[in-house]
Scaffold this motif. Sequence first.
Motif, PDB file in Angstrom:
ATOM      1  N   TRP B  25       0.828  -1.216   0.000  1.00  0.00           N
ATOM      2  CA  TRP B  25       0.000   0.000   0.000  1.00  0.00           C
ATOM      3  C   TRP B  25       0.854   1.254   0.000  1.00  0.00           C
ATOM      4  N   ARG B  28       1.459   1.491  -3.758  1.00  0.00           N
ATOM      5  CA  ARG B  28       0.271   1.844  -4.557  1.00  0.00           C
ATOM      6  C   ARG B  28      -0.296   3.217  -4.184  1.00  0.00           C
ATOM      7  N   VAL B  34       1.557   1.466  -9.228  1.00  0.00           N
ATOM      8  CA  VAL B  34       0.392   0.580  -9.111  1.00  0.00           C
ATOM      9  C   VAL B  34       0.549  -0.716  -9.907  1.00  0.00           C
ATOM     10  N   GLY B  35       1.751  -0.947 -10.441  1.00  0.00           N
ATOM     11  CA  GLY B  35       1.981  -2.215 -11.144  1.00  0.00           C
ATOM     12  C   GLY B  35       1.896  -3.405 -10.209  1.00  0.00           C
ATOM     13  N   LYS B  37       0.114  -5.538  -7.563  1.00  0.00           N
ATOM     14  CA  LYS B  37      -1.330  -5.676  -7.402  1.00  0.00           C
ATOM     15  C   LYS B  37      -1.757  -6.215  -6.045  1.00  0.00           C
ATOM     16  N   TYR B  38      -2.957  -5.810  -5.648  1.00  0.00           N
ATOM     17  CA  TYR B  38      -3.619  -6.376  -4.479  1.00  0.00           C
ATOM     18  C   TYR B  38      -4.531  -7.510  -4.941  1.00  0.00           C
ATOM     19  N   GLY B  39      -4.356  -8.691  -4.350  1.00  0.00           N
ATOM     20  CA  GLY B  39      -5.236  -9.797  -4.699  1.00  0.00           C
ATOM     21  C   GLY B  39      -5.964 -10.379  -3.507  1.00  0.00           C
ATOM     22  N   CYS B  40      -5.217 -10.677  -2.435  1.00  0.00           N
ATOM     23  CA  CYS B  40      -5.849 -11.350  -1.293  1.00  0.00           C
ATOM     24  C   CYS B  40      -5.488 -10.713   0.038  1.00  0.00           C
ATOM     25  N   CYS B  45      -1.919 -15.345  -2.936  1.00  0.00           N
ATOM     26  CA  CYS B  45      -2.133 -15.355  -4.385  1.00  0.00           C
ATOM     27  C   CYS B  45      -0.930 -14.884  -5.187  1.00  0.00           C
ATOM     28  N   ALA B  47      -0.116 -11.942  -6.305  1.00  0.00           N
ATOM     29  CA  ALA B  47      -0.283 -10.804  -7.212  1.00  0.00           C
ATOM     30  C   ALA B  47       0.588  -9.615  -6.797  1.00  0.00           C
ATOM     31  N   ILE B  75       7.728  -4.203 -10.415  1.00  0.00           N
ATOM     32  CA  ILE B  75       7.630  -4.489 -11.841  1.00  0.00           C
ATOM     33  C   ILE B  75       8.074  -3.272 -12.675  1.00  0.00           C
ATOM     34  N   GLY B  99      -4.426 -10.289 -17.338  1.00  0.00           N
ATOM     35  CA  GLY B  99      -3.159  -9.619 -17.088  1.00  0.00           C
ATOM     36  C   GLY B  99      -2.908  -9.193 -15.655  1.00  0.00           C
ATOM     37  N   TYR B 100      -3.925  -9.343 -14.790  1.00  0.00           N
ATOM     38  CA  TYR B 100      -3.832  -8.773 -13.445  1.00  0.00           C
ATOM     39  C   TYR B 100      -2.751  -9.448 -12.596  1.00  0.00           C
ATOM     40  N   CYS B 101      -2.594 -10.747 -12.742  1.00  0.00           N
ATOM     41  CA  CYS B 101      -1.626 -11.467 -11.898  1.00  0.00           C
ATOM     42  C   CYS B 101      -0.211 -11.402 -12.463  1.00  0.00           C
TER      43      CYS B 101
END
Lengths: 731, 152
Positions: B25, B28, B34-35, B37-40, B45, B47, B75, B99-101
């Motif tokens: 966070w 982001r 923001v490359g 990612k938040y997944g779980c 996960c 991400a 990334i 593409g999210y993961c």
Amino acid sequence: MTVVKTEINRRSFLKVSAAGSAGIMIGFNWLASCTSPGETVSIPEEWFNINAFITIADNGEVTIMSPNPEIGQNVKTSMPLIVAEELDVDWNMVKVEQAGLDTENYRRQLAGGSQSIRQGWQSLRMAGAAARRLLMEAAAKKWQVSVSNLSTDKGQIINNETGDKIGYGEIAIEAVSIPVPEEIKLKDPKDFKLIGQGVKNVDAPKIVTGEPLFGLDYMEDGATIAMIEHPPAFGMKLKSLDAEEAKAMPGIKDVFTIDTTVGEPQWSDVNAFTELVVITGESTWQVMKAKKKLKIEWEQDTPAESSTDHAKKLVDAMSQKGEVAREDGNPAKASQSASKVVDRTFSAPFLAHNTLEPMNFFANVTAEKAILVGPIQTPEYLRKSVSSLLNMPEENISIDMTRMGGGFGRRLYGHFGVEAAAISKKIGGPVKLIYKREDDLTQGTYRPAYRVNYKAALDDNGKMVAFQAKGAGIPGSPLFQDRFPAGTVDNYKVENINIDTNISTGAWRAPRSNFVAGAEQAFLDEVAEAAGKDPIDFRLELFDRAINDPVGDRNDYDPERYAGVLKLVREKAGWDNKPAGVFRGVSAYFCHNSYVAQVVDVVKEGNDLKLQKVWCAVDCGIVVNKEGAINQIEGGIIDGIGHTMYSQVNFDKGAPVQNNFDQYRLIRHTEAPPEIEVFFVENGIDPTGLGEPSLPPIAAAVANAMYQATGKRWYHQPFMIAEQEELIEVG
Amino acid sequence: MAVFTIKVNGKQHQVDVDSDTPILWVLRDHLKLVGTKYGCGIAQCGACTIHLNGNSIRSCSLPISAVGEQEVTTIEGLSEDGDHPVQKAWIEHDVPQCGYCQAGQIMNAAAFLDKNPNPSSEEIATAMNGNICRCGTYTRINKAIQTAAKNA
């Protein structure tokens, strides 16, 4: 040569206007009509539903707008590719941009039902072909020659007699004043240069470098972060809220409740939880932390349902009389005189979509207008819902679609967009609504839970003389009465039983097919075995009947194409010469206008079974973008295997038991088959759906292969969990 | 709230955040990277995978207070022009669907190849098991990593 006649009516088919100082912008208005006289192509009714924008810059660059939402099905590449084919441009000169919601110029801006390519095919081709024609006419005028003396190649117009060339970009400005042609010639598919080849995903360079593309990445300065708290269980509602401690946490702006009940609900307004607690703050982490400090009392509103209740209702349904959806002949009587009856029951649990990008939306609502940005499969319906919620005219509401971190049907139901609008209105400023994974997974809109009983009767020769299916679902039956094996057997019956629930459910990739294909195709494997026949031969005999002497006239599949994919996969997999140590299962299904047959190879590694390879034959007509098509098929297979083997949502007094990926099992890398080989039927038929059709049959191909390896049949999903836990006597 | 100085993609950044804020966070919300990612949010996960001193870690579960002077790579900082062998292989194999993961997959793959430059398909699968791809691009990911290993 395909000729498509255009009819210019009051709202002209084509609007041509200058875009800036140079270049043309061709906007297609799909309200206009289009007819197909004589030898011309017949245009589907859905033709009106799609659209495109072409912008040609004076340097020859072409921007093609992609109208439909991109959820990973790759339409942002394949739809503009169709336009580019007919426009006859170098793909390297094409830039693709995502269009926002624009119902004036576009139709069916929706991602669902694997329909984007099928419904867009003719109109996207026409978009490209019409633009090419205007450019050629402009060049003909400039050179004082007939258009028939001109040809095009890679964005250039060529004078066939003199060899002179002019680029699209150089002539574009002249094309602005050319009247819209009455007839448009489409390419003969044998002349396609781009379609059928593979081009790379247009967003891939941005994806692999982490550029902002997704809804969760969209943020505006000054926007407030918001999260919601919905009731912990279906059937519950808010009783009281004590926000004192949460509000005192650092970075927290406010805590309040919203009611997102929409006055005029759309089909997409599926949501069990309309009264929500909202917490807003300065940063995501601060809001996440403070959210845990909310003290909320919930109360029972409607009865709490548990998985044990669901299981009992589904089992009871199998002994009830259902609503008869179709009955041919007299299956009960035919079964009485049969030599064998096979009677089996299959089931599957609720599933969550679990798009890897959780639900989120940006909204900025003022007195005059509302701006929404985010991941949504149904922007047009979201706008109607937001209009109803805010009591604001639709023309004052704009929606931009971001790339989506998965859809699978989940983002057909845009309550999160409605919620963002409600929160923005309440706080009087821009807001970014973010669901935690737990909020997302427990919110609902699940794939319904299903149970189906099949009975097949065989005569002395192993011929199927009766087939009966009874399907129940919470809330709806999964059966399709006019699909195979309808039409292949004289005595046939389908009954449906719908069980009410207060759990919100909705479309999940290949709705109903995602379960019923696997059940039916595993059942037929057992019937073929009882008949003493090879499972492919057994199916082909049924298709022969449907080809030569079909029962009834409502059968909604083409038996020759269905048999075609089975024959292709048999040949490619070497079905008749199975390697030693490999155990094989076969399955085939037709849905979303496409035919798929699969063979799964399983090997034994010690006491474990390993999925070694999937062979997949597909008839989806013309393959637009081969690389992307294969990727979709592979993904559908792996998605299908994963949910068949591992995934479920259970309920304890209305509360979803699984709330994150430590409990909800998604397939992982080591569990995926290391090899998937895809074969396409080449038949030149207009293209059909690909986002969904490879998923439904795979469950049975896996079950049938595992049976060969173990001697055990698999009836209850998820195979790796439910089979051990099944308390119910297996049919 | 406290002020932390962290090194991300070779640059020093100062941020004023709660000390338990996961680096995800910080990246982001505060650095606008923001490359990742938040997944779980519970390290299940993958991400949110980034590199910490070259090792792949789950940024959703690492508080900023634990980062110290270690180098964070995201990334966005994996290569200058998106030309890391893994990124190039991802495009060559047309890996992404939604593409999210994929940023997390790429970061995990890059760190893995640093330690095991010539992996077998099975070793790749095992190494990548913590990264969920909801679209099911695993076979492509596996082949892309094999290609990246050859071209590194």
